[in-house]
Design a protein around this motif. Structure first.
Motif, PDB file in Angstrom:
ATOM      1  N   PHE A 159       0.630  -1.052  -0.319  1.00  0.00           N
ATOM      2  CA  PHE A 159      -0.061  -0.079   0.281  1.00  0.00           C
ATOM      3  C   PHE A 159       1.110   1.522  -0.052  1.00  0.00           C
ATOM      4  O   PHE A 159       0.442   2.960  -0.694  1.00  0.00           O
ATOM      5  CB  PHE A 159      -1.184  -0.205   0.982  1.00  0.00           C
ATOM      6  N   VAL A 160       2.056   1.211   0.299  1.00  0.00           N
ATOM      7  CA  VAL A 160       3.511   1.752   0.392  1.00  0.00           C
ATOM      8  C   VAL A 160       3.676   2.605  -0.888  1.00  0.00           C
ATOM      9  O   VAL A 160       3.390   4.088  -1.537  1.00  0.00           O
ATOM     10  CB  VAL A 160       4.227   2.201   1.215  1.00  0.00           C
ATOM     11  N   GLY A 161       3.952   1.148  -1.694  1.00  0.00           N
ATOM     12  CA  GLY A 161       4.263   1.898  -2.972  1.00  0.00           C
ATOM     13  C   GLY A 161       2.764   2.221  -4.059  1.00  0.00           C
ATOM     14  O   GLY A 161       3.180   3.268  -5.255  1.00  0.00           O
ATOM     15  N   VAL A 162       1.387   1.745  -3.861  1.00  0.00           N
ATOM     16  CA  VAL A 162       0.861   1.798  -4.379  1.00  0.00           C
ATOM     17  C   VAL A 162       0.663   3.308  -3.728  1.00  0.00           C
ATOM     18  O   VAL A 162      -0.359   4.326  -4.630  1.00  0.00           O
ATOM     19  CB  VAL A 162      -1.584   1.951  -3.576  1.00  0.00           C
ATOM     20  N   SER A 163       0.427   4.053  -2.378  1.00  0.00           N
ATOM     21  CA  SER A 163       0.694   5.306  -2.010  1.00  0.00           C
ATOM     22  C   SER A 163       1.362   6.877  -3.009  1.00  0.00           C
ATOM     23  O   SER A 163       1.274   7.803  -3.448  1.00  0.00           O
ATOM     24  CB  SER A 163       0.329   5.518  -0.725  1.00  0.00           C
ATOM     25  N   CYS A 164       2.402   5.627  -3.359  1.00  0.00           N
ATOM     26  CA  CYS A 164       3.737   7.041  -3.887  1.00  0.00           C
ATOM     27  C   CYS A 164       2.781   7.445  -5.440  1.00  0.00           C
ATOM     28  O   CYS A 164       3.397   7.752  -6.082  1.00  0.00           O
ATOM     29  CB  CYS A 164       5.201   5.747  -3.436  1.00  0.00           C
ATOM     30  N   LEU A 165       2.391   6.244  -5.792  1.00  0.00           N
ATOM     31  CA  LEU A 165       1.947   6.674  -7.824  1.00  0.00           C
ATOM     32  C   LEU A 165       1.173   8.084  -7.473  1.00  0.00           C
ATOM     33  O   LEU A 165       1.091   8.598  -8.359  1.00  0.00           O
ATOM     34  CB  LEU A 165       0.680   5.433  -7.589  1.00  0.00           C
ATOM     35  N   VAL A 166       0.827   8.895  -6.335  1.00  0.00           N
ATOM     36  CA  VAL A 166       0.354  10.054  -6.132  1.00  0.00           C
ATOM     37  C   VAL A 166       1.002  10.808  -6.624  1.00  0.00           C
ATOM     38  O   VAL A 166       1.563  11.538  -7.181  1.00  0.00           O
ATOM     39  CB  VAL A 166      -0.369  10.473  -5.273  1.00  0.00           C
ATOM     40  N   PRO A 167       2.536  10.723  -5.709  1.00  0.00           N
ATOM     41  CA  PRO A 167       3.720  11.557  -6.750  1.00  0.00           C
ATOM     42  C   PRO A 167       4.023  11.204  -8.122  1.00  0.00           C
ATOM     43  O   PRO A 167       4.657  12.316  -8.415  1.00  0.00           O
ATOM     44  CB  PRO A 167       4.804  11.464  -5.741  1.00  0.00           C
ATOM     45  N   THR A 168       3.903   9.863  -7.743  1.00  0.00           N
ATOM     46  CA  THR A 168       4.605   9.834  -9.094  1.00  0.00           C
ATOM     47  C   THR A 168       3.782  10.127  -9.941  1.00  0.00           C
ATOM     48  O   THR A 168       4.138  10.983 -11.555  1.00  0.00           O
ATOM     49  CB  THR A 168       4.297   7.644  -9.356  1.00  0.00           C
TER      50      THR A 168
END
Length: 325
Positions: free
Chosen positions: A75-84
């Motif tokens: 979920f951390v990786g999925v959340s990092c899709l926001v800045p990505t």
């Protein structure tokens, strides 16, 4: 070139790197964030699939916590899709204040879950080694599920005051400008987080692993003494073989815990210094933040290199995928 300039206009990029321009720094930030996002998602998806494909990994009750950490890191990786996605698509229609608050809160909650799971894993291994006869009665699947549920609830509650204006939950290296300029850390809220999360988790982990390795060392010494006295006695070998797997597994978990704190220690130190208004450096903020977030991928690497059962499950998963292709 106009697209690159759009990045520098809409994103808060750290300066202070000498002769490098803001555009160069923004490109570097983009590469780091995109790469970490991909590695975190791919690595934790692999861990989750391997756990489902390798039943032997469920032999230890810590598999509940390992899988919980894998889902939290995913979920951390999925959340990092926001800045990505913001970096890649140069989005300007997003409400920055709400995005920053939600993103910072989610990241903080997920990493709190990982930290609490590591503390629970150390307690679980401590009980397994110090109370082997009553361990199965003390640690049951029902209690494990209840413990995991409490971890999620506690992690969600402890960072909730940040939504009511009491400081920042701890996310630095801000992507959006509003996060860096308008959402400031608070020394009291930082102390609140340290006292109720960071310090207790670190104390529990240090206490339990100190006693775990102390007991294992004593046990190994006793076995060596018995072998010296009774070289033909076979009972010692049986006792050693029953204890060695616990020690090896404790070493794997200790490596995961050690790497977690090594990567998170610079972040926590900077968090404390910035909250106290002692140090404020955007470049250092970015580096410490994404160094800490990179731990979400490091867990996968450590587990795959250290655990033979996990490697066997990974090989079977690879063979299944290759045969289906």
């Amino acid at each position: 070139s106009s697209s690159v300039m759009n990045i520098s206009e809409h994103l808060s990029c750290p300066l202070g790197f000498g002769h490098y321009s803001a555009v160069d720094i923004c490109i570097l930030e983009t590469v780091v964030i995109v790469l970490l996002t991909f590695l975190i998602i791919a690595g934790n998806l692999t861990v989750i699939f391997v756990f489902h494909c390798a039943p032997l990994l469920h032999h230890y009750t810590t598999s509940y916590f390992i899988q919980t950490m894998a889902y939290a890191d995913l979920f951390v990786g999925v959340s990092c899709l926001v800045p990505t996605l913001s970096l890649l698509h140069y989005s300007t229609g997003v409400h920055e204040s709400l995005t920053c608050q939600v993103f910072g809160y989610i990241i903080s909650v997920l990493k709190s879950v990982s930290m609490a799971c590591l503390a629970c894993i150390s307690v679980d291994r401590y009980l397994a080694i110090t109370k082997p006869l009553s361990y199965n009665q003390l640690v049951t699947p029902c209690r494990l599920r209840l413990c995991i549920s409490l971890i999620w609830i506690y992690s969600c509650l402890i960072f909730l005051p940040s939504f009511f204006g009491w400081g920042k939950p701890g996310y630095h290296g801000d992507i959006f400008e509003w996060c860096a300029t308008s959402w400031l850390t608070n020394a009291y809220f930082t102390g609140f987080i340290v006292c109720l999360l960071y310090a207790p988790a670190a104390f529990v982990i240090c206490f339990t692993y100190f006693h775990i390795f102390k007991i294992c060392r004593q046990h190994t010494k006793e076995i060596s003494d018995r072998r010296a006295r009774f070289p033909n006695q076979e009972g010692d070998a049986a006792g050693e073989s029953g204890h060695s797997p616990d020690r090896r597994y404790a070493m794997v978990l200790f490596r995961i815990t050690s790497v977690f704190y090594v990567l998170w220690l610079p972040y926590i130190i900077y968090f404390l210094l910035e909250s106290s208004r002692v140090l404020e450096n955007p470049a250092l903020s970015f580096l410490t933040t994404w160094l800490a977030i990179s731990n979400s991928f490091c867990n996968c690497v450590i587990y795959s290199l250290s655990n033979s059962v996990f490697r066997l499950g990974l090989r079977r998963l690879s063979e299944t995928i290759c045969s289906s292709c």
